[in-house]
Design a protein around this motif. Structure first.
Motif, mmCIF file in Angstrom:
data_model
loop_
_atom_site.group_PDB
_atom_site.id
_atom_site.type_symbol
_atom_site.label_atom_id
_atom_site.label_comp_id
_atom_site.label_asym_id
_atom_site.label_seq_id
_atom_site.Cartn_x
_atom_site.Cartn_y
_atom_site.Cartn_z
ATOM 1 N N ILE A 149 39.324 28.151 39.937
ATOM 2 C CA ILE A 149 38.934 28.316 38.540
ATOM 3 C C ILE A 149 37.484 28.780 38.515
ATOM 4 O O ILE A 149 36.637 28.262 39.246
ATOM 5 N N GLY A 150 37.188 29.779 37.680
ATOM 6 C CA GLY A 150 35.815 30.269 37.630
ATOM 7 C C GLY A 150 35.669 31.445 36.697
ATOM 8 O O GLY A 150 36.550 31.719 35.875
ATOM 9 N N ASP A 151 34.543 32.160 36.846
ATOM 10 C CA ASP A 151 34.341 33.382 36.072
ATOM 11 C C ASP A 151 34.992 34.547 36.798
ATOM 12 O O ASP A 151 35.498 34.407 37.919
ATOM 13 N N SER A 152 34.971 35.716 36.176
ATOM 14 C CA SER A 152 35.754 36.838 36.678
ATOM 15 C C SER A 152 35.311 37.298 38.067
ATOM 16 O O SER A 152 36.141 37.541 38.943
ATOM 17 N N LEU A 153 33.997 37.418 38.288
ATOM 18 C CA LEU A 153 33.520 37.914 39.578
ATOM 19 C C LEU A 153 33.793 36.915 40.695
ATOM 20 O O LEU A 153 34.264 37.286 41.773
ATOM 21 N N LYS A 154 33.505 35.650 40.438
ATOM 22 C CA LYS A 154 33.763 34.622 41.452
ATOM 23 C C LYS A 154 35.228 34.636 41.864
ATOM 24 O O LYS A 154 35.561 34.566 43.052
ATOM 25 N N LEU A 155 36.129 34.752 40.884
ATOM 26 C CA LEU A 155 37.557 34.739 41.186
ATOM 27 C C LEU A 155 37.975 35.953 41.997
ATOM 28 O O LEU A 155 38.815 35.856 42.898
ATOM 29 N N ALA A 156 37.380 37.116 41.687
ATOM 30 C CA ALA A 156 37.689 38.320 42.459
ATOM 31 C C ALA A 156 37.205 38.169 43.901
ATOM 32 O O ALA A 156 37.907 38.551 44.852
ATOM 33 N N GLN A 157 36.029 37.579 44.063
ATOM 34 C CA GLN A 157 35.490 37.376 45.410
ATOM 35 C C GLN A 157 36.330 36.377 46.198
ATOM 36 O O GLN A 157 36.623 36.598 47.378
ATOM 37 N N VAL A 158 36.716 35.286 45.554
ATOM 38 C CA VAL A 158 37.531 34.272 46.235
ATOM 39 C C VAL A 158 38.898 34.843 46.601
ATOM 40 O O VAL A 158 39.441 34.543 47.667
ATOM 41 N N SER A 159 39.431 35.703 45.739
ATOM 42 C CA SER A 159 40.706 36.353 46.043
ATOM 43 C C SER A 159 40.592 37.188 47.308
ATOM 44 O O SER A 159 41.485 37.176 48.168
ATOM 45 N N ALA A 160 39.470 37.923 47.420
ATOM 46 C CA ALA A 160 39.255 38.769 48.592
ATOM 47 C C ALA A 160 39.085 37.938 49.860
ATOM 48 O O ALA A 160 39.453 38.374 50.962
ATOM 49 N N GLU A 161 38.529 36.742 49.714
ATOM 50 C CA GLU A 161 38.302 35.872 50.883
ATOM 51 C C GLU A 161 39.598 35.258 51.394
ATOM 52 O O GLU A 161 39.677 34.866 52.558
#
Length: 368
Positions: A59-71
């Motif tokens: 759960i987070g803001d849009s950029l954090k979620l995109a980064q976590v998805s990539a990780e």
């Protein structure tokens, strides 16, 4: 097939999902999550409904979620519970082997839609005629991939509500003035906090194709795109006056997407994560009026029952486009993924646009 028929085809879900009880839908989602394991990753934005956010892996803001998805390299399917531009960012940052899905393709963002690439290119031509090679573009991450790509091609960068001051400082070190897309309020509040006078900020109206300015063009330092968040713009000075009159002990904390006069009269202003962090660190028994999206406010109220917390605007509704992602759409999308029939829910950014958009994102991330 006409455009309307195609839209209906790609956004309508079978009635069976509409008619299922919540318990049945929840059980279906749990079963699919267990079946796919690490091959499935569900990021959920702060503004999502509780019925959806309960299944989020992050759960987070849009950029954090995109980064976590990539990780999450093991994840083959990224089911993004947010809005369209967020899923685009996730697609830009994830690998070619990962597929990003949006459970309801109608989940857009009114702010992001206020700046399209044709308007932006036209504006840049007009502004270059006025200001020459003295401008650098910045775009809020709440923008389309095409706008991010435009900014990337013109040596600019993306910003978040959390790092906007750092990025505006950086931009003004590169050029004499900046163009800030697409949220005028975040741009204005950020520039004001850095000591730039309000009269040194002009507004570009993409509808009339005109520059609204209070001073001569050579004195303009910041050009703000005439866009806004439809949720945050609904918090008003009148809301603050009412809270001050009825609950003078209340702290008022708002998002910087709110109007300048609202931010100026508030006690605190900052990003979604900032708001959550301030409340978390506050004293039990303290009182807060929060100016941000209602789903998040309700969640904060539930998470901190020992604080007195209300919405700054008692008549505020949740973000309508965020709320398009609901439990029936999530269950339907997951069923499609398991069956291999989820093609209409895939978010895929054109390779050239993704490349240039990543330039803008990387410039920001390298400065973070």
């Amino acid at each position: 097939m006409n455009l309307l028929d195609n839209l209906v085809k790609t956004t309508s879900i079978p009635e069976i999902y509409r008619n299922m009880k919540q318990e049945e839908l929840e059980e279906k989602v749990r079963e699919i999550k267990a079946k796919l394991g690490k091959k499935l990753f569900i990021p959920g934005h702060h503004y999502q409904k509780d019925e959806v956010i309960q299944f989020a892996d992050a759960i987070g803001d849009s950029l954090k979620l995109a980064q976590v998805s990539a990780e999450n390299k093991d994840a083959e399917a990224i089911v993004f519970c947010g809005v369209h531009f967020m899923a685009e960012t996730a697609d830009i940052l994830t690998s070619e082997e990962q597929i990003v899905y949006l459970p309801d393709m109608r989940a857009g963002c009114s702010m992001a839609d206020m700046a399209d690439i044709f308007q932006t290119e036209r504006a840049w031509t007009e502004l270059t005629a006025l200001f020459g090679d003295t401008m650098l573009p910045l775009t809020y991450v709440n923008s389309t991939a095409a706008i991010k790509a435009f900014v990337g091609r013109h040596n600019g960068a993306t910003v978040t509500s959390g790092n906007a001051e750092k990025m505006v400082k950086w931009a003004l070190d590169q050029k004499q003035r900046l163009v800030f897309l697409p949220d005028q309020h975040l741009g204005r509040n950020t520039a004001y906090n850095l000591g730039i006078k309000l009269e040194e900020m002009a507004v570009w109206d993409p509808i009339t194709n005109t520059l609204e300015a209070q001073v001569e063009t050579d004195k303009i330092k910041v050009i703000l795109w005439k866009g806004h968040c439809s949720v945050h713009e609904n918090f008003t000075v009148e809301n603050i006056k009412q809270v001050r009159a009825e609950n003078p002990e209340m702290n008022i904390i708002v998002h910087p997407e709110c109007r300048r006069e609202v931010v100026g009269l508030s006690d605190y202003a900052g990003s979604t994560n900032y708001i959550i962090d301030v409340i978390k660190k506050s004293e039990p028994g303290s009182a807060w009026a929060i100016g941000t999206e209602m789903n998040l406010v309700k969640r904060i109220i539930n998470d901190f029952p020992d604080r007195h917390i209300v919405s700054l605007n008692p008549h505020m509704c949740p973000c309508l486009t965020m709320n398009r992602i609901d439990l029936p759409h999530l269950a339907w999308n997951l069923d499609q993924i398991v069956a291999g029939t989820a093609n209409q829910n895939i978010i895929k950014v054109d390779a050239d646009i993704a490349r240039d958009a990543k330039l803008a994102l990387d410039r920001m991330l390298n400065l973070a």
